[in-house]
Write an enzyme that holds these catalytic residues in place. Sequence first.
Site, PDB file in Angstrom:
ATOM      1  CD  GLU A 195       4.422  -1.371  13.339  1.00 52.04           C
ATOM      2  OE1 GLU A 195       3.221  -1.188  13.611  1.00 52.04           O
ATOM      3  OE2 GLU A 195       5.337  -0.976  14.068  1.00 52.04           O
ATOM      4  CG  ASN A 242      -0.376  -0.011   2.500  1.00 55.06           C
ATOM      5  OD1 ASN A 242       0.662  -0.636   2.703  1.00 55.06           O
ATOM      6  ND2 ASN A 242      -0.980   0.685   3.436  1.00 55.06           N
ATOM      7  CB  CYS A 252      -2.449   0.034   8.227  1.00 56.58           C
ATOM      8  SG  CYS A 252      -1.163   1.255   8.529  1.00 56.58           S
ATOM      9  CD  GLU A 300       8.674  -0.615  12.435  1.00 56.84           C
ATOM     10  OE1 GLU A 300       8.385   0.189  11.536  1.00 56.84           O
ATOM     11  OE2 GLU A 300       8.857  -1.821  12.222  1.00 56.84           O
TER      12      GLU A 300
HETATM   13  P1  NAD Z   1       0.280  -9.420   3.311  1.00 55.47           P
HETATM   14  O1  NAD Z   1       0.345  -9.892   4.709  1.00 55.47           O
HETATM   15  O2  NAD Z   1      -0.462 -10.228   2.321  1.00 55.47           O
HETATM   16  O3  NAD Z   1       1.759  -9.271   2.701  1.00 55.47           O
HETATM   17  C1  NAD Z   1       2.732  -8.471   3.321  1.00 55.47           C
HETATM   18  C2  NAD Z   1       4.098  -8.986   2.943  1.00 55.47           C
HETATM   19  O4  NAD Z   1       4.276 -10.285   3.511  1.00 55.47           O
HETATM   20  C3  NAD Z   1       4.315  -9.139   1.435  1.00 55.47           C
HETATM   21  O5  NAD Z   1       5.629  -8.798   1.109  1.00 55.47           O
HETATM   22  C4  NAD Z   1       4.096 -10.623   1.223  1.00 55.47           C
HETATM   23  O6  NAD Z   1       4.752 -11.133   0.094  1.00 55.47           O
HETATM   24  C5  NAD Z   1       4.709 -11.191   2.500  1.00 55.47           C
HETATM   25  N1  NAD Z   1       4.260 -12.539   2.856  1.00 55.47           N
HETATM   26  C6  NAD Z   1       3.074 -13.143   2.577  1.00 55.47           C
HETATM   27  N2  NAD Z   1       3.058 -14.391   3.081  1.00 55.47           N
HETATM   28  C7  NAD Z   1       4.248 -14.590   3.699  1.00 55.47           C
HETATM   29  C8  NAD Z   1       4.829 -15.674   4.423  1.00 55.47           C
HETATM   30  N3  NAD Z   1       4.173 -16.845   4.586  1.00 55.47           N
HETATM   31  N4  NAD Z   1       6.040 -15.516   4.953  1.00 55.47           N
HETATM   32  C9  NAD Z   1       6.724 -14.358   4.807  1.00 55.47           C
HETATM   33  N5  NAD Z   1       6.231 -13.292   4.117  1.00 55.47           N
HETATM   34  C10 NAD Z   1       5.006 -13.417   3.575  1.00 55.47           C
HETATM   35  O7  NAD Z   1      -0.255  -7.924   3.376  1.00 55.47           O
HETATM   36  P2  NAD Z   1      -0.583  -6.965   2.170  1.00 55.47           P
HETATM   37  O8  NAD Z   1      -1.855  -7.414   1.530  1.00 55.47           O
HETATM   38  O9  NAD Z   1       0.634  -6.819   1.329  1.00 55.47           O
HETATM   39  O10 NAD Z   1      -0.806  -5.562   2.907  1.00 55.47           O
HETATM   40  C11 NAD Z   1      -2.033  -5.153   3.433  1.00 55.47           C
HETATM   41  C12 NAD Z   1      -2.048  -5.336   4.929  1.00 55.47           C
HETATM   42  O11 NAD Z   1      -0.957  -4.647   5.511  1.00 55.47           O
HETATM   43  C13 NAD Z   1      -3.288  -4.755   5.596  1.00 55.47           C
HETATM   44  O12 NAD Z   1      -3.762  -5.668   6.539  1.00 55.47           O
HETATM   45  C14 NAD Z   1      -2.779  -3.495   6.281  1.00 55.47           C
HETATM   46  O13 NAD Z   1      -3.505  -3.091   7.404  1.00 55.47           O
HETATM   47  C15 NAD Z   1      -1.402  -3.919   6.645  1.00 55.47           C
HETATM   48  N6  NAD Z   1      -0.557  -2.752   6.893  1.00 55.47           N
HETATM   49  C16 NAD Z   1      -0.238  -2.458   8.180  1.00 55.47           C
HETATM   50  C17 NAD Z   1       0.518  -1.324   8.459  1.00 55.47           C
HETATM   51  C18 NAD Z   1       0.895  -0.976   9.866  1.00 55.47           C
HETATM   52  O14 NAD Z   1       1.756  -0.115  10.029  1.00 55.47           O
HETATM   53  N7  NAD Z   1       0.314  -1.576  10.879  1.00 55.47           N
HETATM   54  C19 NAD Z   1       0.944  -0.502   7.415  1.00 55.47           C
HETATM   55  C20 NAD Z   1       0.593  -0.849   6.108  1.00 55.47           C
HETATM   56  C21 NAD Z   1      -0.161  -1.981   5.850  1.00 55.47           C
END
Ligand code: NAD
Length: 488
Positions: free
Chosen positions: A252, A154, A286, A467
């Site tokens: 996060e 995002n 998020c 962080e």
């Molecule tokens: P996601 O969990 O699908 O993927 C995030 C990352 O994790 C990607 O690089 C993905 O390739 C990797 N990943 C997926 N499966 C994995 C595994 N088994 N092992 C290791 N890595 C793996 O999330 P997304 O769809 O990319 O992002 C959206 C989510 O991120 C939303 O839930 C949003 O709230 C959250 N988000 C949180 C924050 C925060 O600061 N809290 C900030 C931005 C986004």
Amino acid sequence: MSALKVVEIKNYINGRFVPSEKHFESLNPATTEVCALIPDSDENEIDEAVDAAKKAFAKWSQTAVKERSYILFKIADLIEAKANELALLESMEQGKPLWLAETVDIPRAVLNFRHFATTVQSDSELAVVSSETEIVNYTLHEPIGVAGIITPWNLPLYLLTFKLAPALAYGNTVVAKPSELTSVTAFKLCEIMEEAGMPSGVVNIVFGYGNKAGKALVKHDDVKLISFTGSTATGTHIMQESARMAKKLSLEMGGKNAAIVFKDVNLQSTIPNLIRSCFLNQGEVCLSSSKIYVEKEIYDDFVELFVTETKKLKVGNPLSSDTFIGALISKDHLEKVKSYVKIAESENAEIKCGGIDCDFQLDDHVKNGFFFAPTVITNINESSRCMKEEIFGPVVCITHFESEEDVIKRANDVKYGLSATVWTQNVNKLLKVAHQLKVGTVWCNCWLVRNLHMPFGGMKMSGIGREGTQDSREFYTEKKTICIKLSN
Ligand code: NAD
């Protein structure tokens, strides 16, 4: 939409751009054209990258802070010099409006490097001298080793650099795995690293899928800490995988953020801020407000004005300066967002604007893109999944409340605890409510105002750890106590 060439991404390992034999395609979500070819990396590439990072650690961890900091400043300068190109690429692959990438994403990447390059130079240690016992105690913050960094789609460069900069500033080496949906600006950052004179192996970026490359990174014995931003499902999975090796984790994760609006607010000035908090970056933040609780006395006026203003938001071509809502990241994600609106419809909630059948004008070259109009839902049950789960798109539910106790209880009644906003002129009320909300950040009469010194992170299922200046230092270092007896 644009004459940009398809970018062929290469892994960046040990200071070299390594071509990959297997690729998959990344789409421009506004045009649905292929915009990049991404290496389908697996444990072999991760092993190579970790090996390089492990070797580079010996020298980088001993490099003077001033020298490390100098390279980080140089990276910031180079990002700034290439800001236009980076913003265009970020918008192209992520779908966000170009003006947003230009004013938020890329400047923040610059700030992330400058911030940690500055703060690392003024760090101090704790020393306790006991004259009675002639004992001196002091702390040391030591680099840990190879940091694994995993980031979402995002805010691609913004979030990657918020982890990369402190990890490097504190003397760790890195293997990063950006989201498979947004790799291009991370790849450009590798070129910037080279130009800035980053020693080989200190930063390695391996591209590919989470369940392959990401998984291999988490499982690697030589990766001592994992900093992850993404969904709660992936974050908790990483936690399980890491437990065996007792890795240090910063997670996060997702959010379901409430906005609480009291009757004394000035609607004319509050509503534009709230609309921004719901729909900026297509609601794919998020920290987006996802449910708004409005005090009953002003509820009708609030909804009327909120809907009128929301209808004015332009959806479409991310390159147009008057677009507020660009394309959602993917077809799958668009379908997920729609599925929540369908749930609301099936529960007889009211779709005040937007929704699945909403008709909006799109320029010809983006007519197949993954667009969704900003959607306002009212008359929704508190127990609806739309009120409890993260939608992560341009959809907001509005409901009303009658008392402070009631609204605090309802706002807290979710598994997440990332952020909330409170809107009132009454300072006592503001503080009383803010102190009772179970979230990592409460913004009062504002939203998304970030000071990088402040701890950032979530409670409950929104995260583990924080962080920000001090918290990043604590995460990316091990603290050691040295105890000296002055006389024998
Ligand atoms: P996601 O969990 O699908 O993927 C995030 C990352 O994790 C990607 O690089 C993905 O390739 C990797 N990943 C997926 N499966 C994995 C595994 N088994 N092992 C290791 N890595 C793996 O999330 P997304 O769809 O990319 O992002 C959206 C989510 O991120 C939303 O839930 C949003 O709230 C959250 N988000 C949180 C924050 C925060 O600061 N809290 C900030 C931005 C986004």
